[in-house]
Design a protein around this motif. Structure first.
Motif, PDB file in Angstrom:
ATOM      1  N   CYS A   6      65.225  71.014  58.230  1.00  0.00           N
ATOM      2  CA  CYS A   6      64.821  69.610  58.226  1.00  0.00           C
ATOM      3  C   CYS A   6      63.342  69.488  58.573  1.00  0.00           C
ATOM      4  O   CYS A   6      62.819  70.268  59.362  1.00  0.00           O
ATOM      5  N   ALA A   7      62.702  68.493  57.974  1.00  0.00           N
ATOM      6  CA  ALA A   7      61.305  68.198  58.304  1.00  0.00           C
ATOM      7  C   ALA A   7      61.109  66.690  58.332  1.00  0.00           C
ATOM      8  O   ALA A   7      61.856  65.944  57.701  1.00  0.00           O
ATOM      9  N   LEU A   8      60.095  66.268  59.073  1.00  0.00           N
ATOM     10  CA  LEU A   8      59.680  64.870  59.093  1.00  0.00           C
ATOM     11  C   LEU A   8      58.317  64.768  58.446  1.00  0.00           C
ATOM     12  O   LEU A   8      57.453  65.618  58.663  1.00  0.00           O
ATOM     13  N   GLY A   9      58.130  63.726  57.669  1.00  0.00           N
ATOM     14  CA  GLY A   9      56.839  63.448  57.056  1.00  0.00           C
ATOM     15  C   GLY A   9      56.584  61.962  57.106  1.00  0.00           C
ATOM     16  O   GLY A   9      57.420  61.194  57.599  1.00  0.00           O
ATOM     17  N   PRO A  10      55.454  61.529  56.591  1.00  0.00           N
ATOM     18  CA  PRO A  10      55.136  60.106  56.645  1.00  0.00           C
ATOM     19  C   PRO A  10      56.088  59.260  55.796  1.00  0.00           C
ATOM     20  O   PRO A  10      56.658  59.725  54.813  1.00  0.00           O
ATOM     21  N   TYR A  11      56.227  58.036  56.208  1.00  0.00           N
ATOM     22  CA  TYR A  11      56.941  57.016  55.447  1.00  0.00           C
ATOM     23  C   TYR A  11      56.060  56.699  54.259  1.00  0.00           C
ATOM     24  O   TYR A  11      54.856  56.475  54.410  1.00  0.00           O
ATOM     25  N   ARG A  12      56.619  56.677  53.046  1.00  0.00           N
ATOM     26  CA  ARG A  12      55.794  56.643  51.841  1.00  0.00           C
ATOM     27  C   ARG A  12      56.144  55.486  50.914  1.00  0.00           C
ATOM     28  O   ARG A  12      57.300  55.321  50.535  1.00  0.00           O
ATOM     29  N   ALA A  13      55.126  54.745  50.509  1.00  0.00           N
ATOM     30  CA  ALA A  13      55.306  53.623  49.584  1.00  0.00           C
ATOM     31  C   ALA A  13      55.862  54.089  48.244  1.00  0.00           C
ATOM     32  O   ALA A  13      56.638  53.371  47.607  1.00  0.00           O
ATOM     33  N   ASP A  14      55.495  55.292  47.811  1.00  0.00           N
ATOM     34  CA  ASP A  14      55.972  55.767  46.504  1.00  0.00           C
ATOM     35  C   ASP A  14      57.464  56.111  46.516  1.00  0.00           C
ATOM     36  O   ASP A  14      58.050  56.344  45.460  1.00  0.00           O
ATOM     37  N   LEU A  15      58.101  56.121  47.685  1.00  0.00           N
ATOM     38  CA  LEU A  15      59.539  56.390  47.785  1.00  0.00           C
ATOM     39  C   LEU A  15      60.367  55.117  47.973  1.00  0.00           C
ATOM     40  O   LEU A  15      61.558  55.199  48.254  1.00  0.00           O
ATOM     41  N   VAL A  16      59.753  53.948  47.796  1.00  0.00           N
ATOM     42  CA  VAL A  16      60.461  52.690  48.050  1.00  0.00           C
ATOM     43  C   VAL A  16      61.749  52.599  47.239  1.00  0.00           C
ATOM     44  O   VAL A  16      62.782  52.145  47.743  1.00  0.00           O
ATOM     45  N   GLU A  17      61.747  53.040  46.001  1.00  0.00           N
ATOM     46  CA  GLU A  17      62.958  52.948  45.183  1.00  0.00           C
ATOM     47  C   GLU A  17      64.056  53.881  45.711  1.00  0.00           C
ATOM     48  O   GLU A  17      65.233  53.543  45.695  1.00  0.00           O
ATOM     49  N   THR A  18      63.671  55.033  46.209  1.00  0.00           N
ATOM     50  CA  THR A  18      64.640  55.963  46.808  1.00  0.00           C
ATOM     51  C   THR A  18      65.222  55.361  48.077  1.00  0.00           C
ATOM     52  O   THR A  18      66.446  55.360  48.263  1.00  0.00           O
ATOM     53  N   TYR A  19      64.364  54.842  48.971  1.00  0.00           N
ATOM     54  CA  TYR A  19      64.846  54.200  50.195  1.00  0.00           C
ATOM     55  C   TYR A  19      65.805  53.058  49.839  1.00  0.00           C
ATOM     56  O   TYR A  19      66.866  52.899  50.441  1.00  0.00           O
ATOM     57  N   TRP A  20      65.414  52.241  48.864  1.00  0.00           N
ATOM     58  CA  TRP A  20      66.216  51.089  48.444  1.00  0.00           C
ATOM     59  C   TRP A  20      67.581  51.543  47.930  1.00  0.00           C
ATOM     60  O   TRP A  20      68.605  50.956  48.277  1.00  0.00           O
ATOM     61  N   ARG A  21      67.606  52.612  47.134  1.00  0.00           N
ATOM     62  CA  ARG A  21      68.874  53.127  46.603  1.00  0.00           C
ATOM     63  C   ARG A  21      69.811  53.522  47.745  1.00  0.00           C
ATOM     64  O   ARG A  21      70.995  53.193  47.735  1.00  0.00           O
ATOM     65  N   TRP A  22      69.291  54.227  48.755  1.00  0.00           N
ATOM     66  CA  TRP A  22      70.115  54.598  49.908  1.00  0.00           C
ATOM     67  C   TRP A  22      70.653  53.357  50.614  1.00  0.00           C
ATOM     68  O   TRP A  22      71.812  53.311  51.010  1.00  0.00           O
ATOM     69  N   GLU A  23      69.796  52.367  50.794  1.00  0.00           N
ATOM     70  CA  GLU A  23      70.168  51.161  51.537  1.00  0.00           C
ATOM     71  C   GLU A  23      71.213  50.320  50.817  1.00  0.00           C
ATOM     72  O   GLU A  23      71.854  49.475  51.437  1.00  0.00           O
TER      73      GLU A  23
END
Length: 178
Positions: A6-23
């Motif tokens: 596992c790794a942590l990285g910055p919260y990224r605007a380009d991943l908004v669609e991925t975050y939205w899909r999970w949510e």
């Protein structure tokens, strides 16, 4: 910051669609506190606000397949006056059940205690979410109390468990100090 899986990285605007899909995953909506779906447009607008805010947000990456694959989001909601923070974690459905939530949570606690110098991190988890409770316990959280009838689980009123992790109890190895 990373472990072997596992790794942590910055919260990224380009991943908004991925975050939205999970949510939008119904299993996540059950325990996330928001029981209605959200449009991608509204989520994109919210992302701009989140990126400017004072909260500490990470993208959680799964390293098990060789390269980093976005797998979730972890957030610290700091209370600077008392040097504490509320913790919220969300994993995509494909990332659950493999210990990734525990690993990500330990990395966030490491960051909270060794970088931001917090005294304590706390969270709330719905009592019927036994997997969530176990994952948080494995990461170092302990039950601090119960908020009776404070949540809903599959349409039924349920308790929320309040858990905390004080810095003095964080005994795990530090990825930062390594």
């Amino acid at each position: 910051m990373s472990t072997g899986t596992c790794a942590l990285g910055p919260y990224r605007a380009d991943l908004v669609e991925t975050y939205w899909r999970w949510e939008q995953n119904p299993a996540l909506l059950v325990g996330y506190g928001r029981q209605q779906p959200e449009s991608l447009e509204a989520r994109t607008e919210g992302m701009a606000h989140q990126l400017r805010g004072d909260n500490i947000r990470f993208t959680v990456y799964d390293l098990a397949g060789g390269g980093p694959v976005p797998a979730g989001v972890a957030t610290l909601l700091p209370h600077p006056a008392v040097r504490t923070a509320e913790y919220v974690v969300m994993l995509g459905p494909e990332a659950r059940g493999r210990g990734l939530g525990t690993a990500a949570t330990r990395l966030v606690l490491d960051y909270a205690f060794h970088v931001t110098n917090l005294r304590m991190v706390w969270l709330k988890v719905l009592a019927p979410n036994k997997a969530g409770v176990r994952a948080h316990e494995k990461a170092g959280f302990r039950t601090a109390g119960t908020l009776r009838e404070a949540g809903y689980w599959l349409g039924t009123v349920c308790d929320e468990i309040l858990m905390d992790a004080p810095a003095r109890d964080f005994t795990g190895p530090s990825a930062i100090r390594a």
